[in-house]
Design a protein around this motif. Sequence first.
Motif, PDB file in Angstrom:
ATOM      1  N   ALA A  29      47.027  92.926   6.641  1.00  0.00           N
ATOM      2  CA  ALA A  29      46.228  91.699   6.631  1.00  0.00           C
ATOM      3  C   ALA A  29      44.950  91.849   7.457  1.00  0.00           C
ATOM      4  N   MET A  30      44.890  92.874   8.305  1.00  0.00           N
ATOM      5  CA  MET A  30      43.686  93.115   9.099  1.00  0.00           C
ATOM      6  C   MET A  30      42.626  93.882   8.312  1.00  0.00           C
ATOM      7  N   VAL A  31      43.018  94.452   7.188  1.00  0.00           N
ATOM      8  CA  VAL A  31      42.096  95.289   6.396  1.00  0.00           C
ATOM      9  C   VAL A  31      40.820  94.559   5.999  1.00  0.00           C
ATOM     10  N   PRO A  32      40.884  93.286   5.552  1.00  0.00           N
ATOM     11  CA  PRO A  32      39.637  92.606   5.172  1.00  0.00           C
ATOM     12  C   PRO A  32      38.586  92.594   6.275  1.00  0.00           C
ATOM     13  N   LEU A  33      39.028  92.594   7.518  1.00  0.00           N
ATOM     14  CA  LEU A  33      38.093  92.550   8.643  1.00  0.00           C
ATOM     15  C   LEU A  33      37.282  93.832   8.784  1.00  0.00           C
ATOM     16  N   PHE A 104      37.412  88.147  13.639  1.00  0.00           N
ATOM     17  CA  PHE A 104      36.491  87.522  12.688  1.00  0.00           C
ATOM     18  C   PHE A 104      35.223  87.038  13.376  1.00  0.00           C
ATOM     19  N   VAL A 105      35.342  86.549  14.593  1.00  0.00           N
ATOM     20  CA  VAL A 105      34.157  86.121  15.350  1.00  0.00           C
ATOM     21  C   VAL A 105      33.198  87.297  15.506  1.00  0.00           C
ATOM     22  N   VAL A 106      33.744  88.455  15.858  1.00  0.00           N
ATOM     23  CA  VAL A 106      32.925  89.664  16.009  1.00  0.00           C
ATOM     24  C   VAL A 106      32.292  90.040  14.681  1.00  0.00           C
ATOM     25  N   LEU A 107      33.092  89.997  13.617  1.00  0.00           N
ATOM     26  CA  LEU A 107      32.592  90.349  12.283  1.00  0.00           C
ATOM     27  C   LEU A 107      31.462  89.419  11.854  1.00  0.00           C
ATOM     28  N   LEU A 108      31.601  88.126  12.140  1.00  0.00           N
ATOM     29  CA  LEU A 108      30.611  87.143  11.724  1.00  0.00           C
ATOM     30  C   LEU A 108      29.255  87.435  12.374  1.00  0.00           C
ATOM     31  N   TRP A 128      26.357  90.383   0.268  1.00  0.00           N
ATOM     32  CA  TRP A 128      26.861  90.473   1.643  1.00  0.00           C
ATOM     33  C   TRP A 128      27.432  89.132   2.104  1.00  0.00           C
ATOM     34  N   VAL A 129      26.713  88.046   1.825  1.00  0.00           N
ATOM     35  CA  VAL A 129      27.196  86.711   2.186  1.00  0.00           C
ATOM     36  C   VAL A 129      28.493  86.400   1.440  1.00  0.00           C
ATOM     37  N   LEU A 130      28.543  86.755   0.149  1.00  0.00           N
ATOM     38  CA  LEU A 130      29.760  86.545  -0.638  1.00  0.00           C
ATOM     39  C   LEU A 130      30.923  87.326  -0.042  1.00  0.00           C
ATOM     40  N   SER A 131      30.687  88.565   0.331  1.00  0.00           N
ATOM     41  CA  SER A 131      31.750  89.407   0.890  1.00  0.00           C
ATOM     42  C   SER A 131      32.278  88.845   2.202  1.00  0.00           C
ATOM     43  N   VAL A 132      31.367  88.462   3.099  1.00  0.00           N
ATOM     44  CA  VAL A 132      31.798  87.892   4.382  1.00  0.00           C
ATOM     45  C   VAL A 132      32.503  86.562   4.152  1.00  0.00           C
ATOM     46  N   GLY A 133      32.030  85.778   3.180  1.00  0.00           N
ATOM     47  CA  GLY A 133      32.665  84.502   2.875  1.00  0.00           C
ATOM     48  C   GLY A 133      34.094  84.664   2.377  1.00  0.00           C
ATOM     49  N   ILE A 134      34.340  85.697   1.596  1.00  0.00           N
ATOM     50  CA  ILE A 134      35.704  85.951   1.119  1.00  0.00           C
ATOM     51  C   ILE A 134      36.616  86.295   2.289  1.00  0.00           C
ATOM     52  N   ALA A 251      18.726  81.749  16.518  1.00  0.00           N
ATOM     53  CA  ALA A 251      18.659  83.203  16.708  1.00  0.00           C
ATOM     54  C   ALA A 251      18.007  83.917  15.527  1.00  0.00           C
ATOM     55  N   PHE A 252      18.213  83.405  14.296  1.00  0.00           N
ATOM     56  CA  PHE A 252      17.779  84.158  13.119  1.00  0.00           C
ATOM     57  C   PHE A 252      16.936  83.342  12.129  1.00  0.00           C
ATOM     58  N   GLY A 253      16.586  82.129  12.504  1.00  0.00           N
ATOM     59  CA  GLY A 253      15.753  81.315  11.623  1.00  0.00           C
ATOM     60  C   GLY A 253      16.515  80.811  10.405  1.00  0.00           C
ATOM     61  N   TRP A 254      15.756  80.539   9.338  1.00  0.00           N
ATOM     62  CA  TRP A 254      16.371  79.989   8.125  1.00  0.00           C
ATOM     63  C   TRP A 254      17.436  80.918   7.551  1.00  0.00           C
ATOM     64  N   LEU A 255      17.263  82.233   7.760  1.00  0.00           N
ATOM     65  CA  LEU A 255      18.243  83.189   7.248  1.00  0.00           C
ATOM     66  C   LEU A 255      19.588  83.010   7.937  1.00  0.00           C
ATOM     67  N   GLY A 256      19.554  82.699   9.232  1.00  0.00           N
ATOM     68  CA  GLY A 256      20.795  82.462   9.965  1.00  0.00           C
ATOM     69  C   GLY A 256      21.537  81.251   9.447  1.00  0.00           C
ATOM     70  N   ALA A 257      20.768  80.170   9.167  1.00  0.00           N
ATOM     71  CA  ALA A 257      21.390  78.959   8.622  1.00  0.00           C
ATOM     72  C   ALA A 257      21.967  79.225   7.242  1.00  0.00           C
ATOM     73  N   ALA A 258      21.210  79.939   6.407  1.00  0.00           N
ATOM     74  CA  ALA A 258      21.677  80.243   5.049  1.00  0.00           C
ATOM     75  C   ALA A 258      22.944  81.093   5.091  1.00  0.00           C
ATOM     76  N   PHE A 259      22.985  82.051   6.005  1.00  0.00           N
ATOM     77  CA  PHE A 259      24.162  82.911   6.123  1.00  0.00           C
ATOM     78  C   PHE A 259      25.383  82.108   6.571  1.00  0.00           C
ATOM     79  N   PHE A 260      25.224  81.317   7.630  1.00  0.00           N
ATOM     80  CA  PHE A 260      26.357  80.573   8.180  1.00  0.00           C
ATOM     81  C   PHE A 260      26.906  79.581   7.166  1.00  0.00           C
ATOM     82  N   LEU A 261      26.015  78.833   6.519  1.00  0.00           N
ATOM     83  CA  LEU A 261      26.460  77.838   5.544  1.00  0.00           C
ATOM     84  C   LEU A 261      26.948  78.498   4.264  1.00  0.00           C
TER      85      LEU A 261
END
Length: 379
Positions: A29-33, A104-108, A128-134, A251-261
């Motif tokens: 179960a740790m593999v996705p990380l 996951f916090v570190v990965l994010l 990349w966003v899709l992969s992290v979201g999964i 920290a990252f501007g609009w790209l940071g918001a887009a990534f997080f959301l």
Amino acid sequence: MSTRQLAVSPEAARRKVLLTLKKFSYLIAMVPLVLPPLLLAAGQATDLVNLFSWGVPVVVFGIIPVLDMILGKDSLNPDEDVDVPAMNKALFYRVVTLGWVAAFVVLLVWSMLELASGTFSVAGGIGWVLSVGIVGGLGINVAHELIHKDSKLESRIGGFMLSLVCYGGFKVEHVRGHHVHVSTPEDASSSRYNQSLYSFLPQAYVRNFINAWKLEAERLKRKGHKALSWRNELIWLYGISLMGCVAFTVAFGWLGAAFFLGQSFVAFTLLEIVNYLEHYGLHRRMLDNGRYERTTPEHSWNSNYFLTNVFLFHLQRHSDHHAFAKRRYQVLRHHDIAPQLPAGYAAMIVVAMIPPLWKRIMNPRVEAYYRGEEHQLAS
């Protein structure tokens, strides 16, 4: 030693060996990380970074289902008297789930740094966003395990994980709403017979959010408090989400918001797709007294495929979870009478995204369940 004891001993020894092997299998179960960094390294080595950024959905929804079929099923249940007490006390199982959230916090944060570094093209960044979201969606499954526990540490860490994907309301609605109303029209997380995924999702997003606020407001009212107060758990959970989004934006501007959301949207959508398939078409019958029948193993779709079960901390033994919500994942049991999916969740998620294929596969199974009382299909 009696003849009966001699006959039982080899079976008990075999069960103990298999349970020990399965114990360490949960590390799968740790593999996705580690998938995103491994895929990034592979992409850099082959100069195909933007292609490999899409690798997580390929692994989860392409390779895992194939391995599921190869490795087969597992219906082993631990002995309630001999195995379960020791398994419940074993620290290993808790370390895996709590460690998952920390990782996951570190990965994010690391994933955002890679995105901001200009590693990817626009298409690669979307992958990349899709992969992290999964991965975050799989994290909601970890949170699901934690929020059901009496331990304040586990419950709060589970809520924190949900905040990282902007779905804190799940902590309230799932425990106090879904588990009460499962497989009834009152439950936003139980899909109806012949309902498509794309009809279910908007309803699930909205009703789960609204129901969570109603349930929390009712709880506070019973205690003599207002809904809009510091005692409202949802304000804290969504507050953490807001702080996370603000931090990424600063920290990252609009790209940071887009990534997080963006990763949050993918994560909680994956959760709702799983909700869709877990109870599709199954409902508790209305009794003569106007109440619904008791929840039984027959009100959840289950799957015994070994790999996805350890991958998802036994989420696929869903019937036992609804019967005993506080049971820890490692001791959840298989029930022979529970309706079984034709494949593991990883494969069925893909099928659910193609409504004609889903209905062709699943509707006959629902109809077989209600054979002789077809009127129930319209309930």
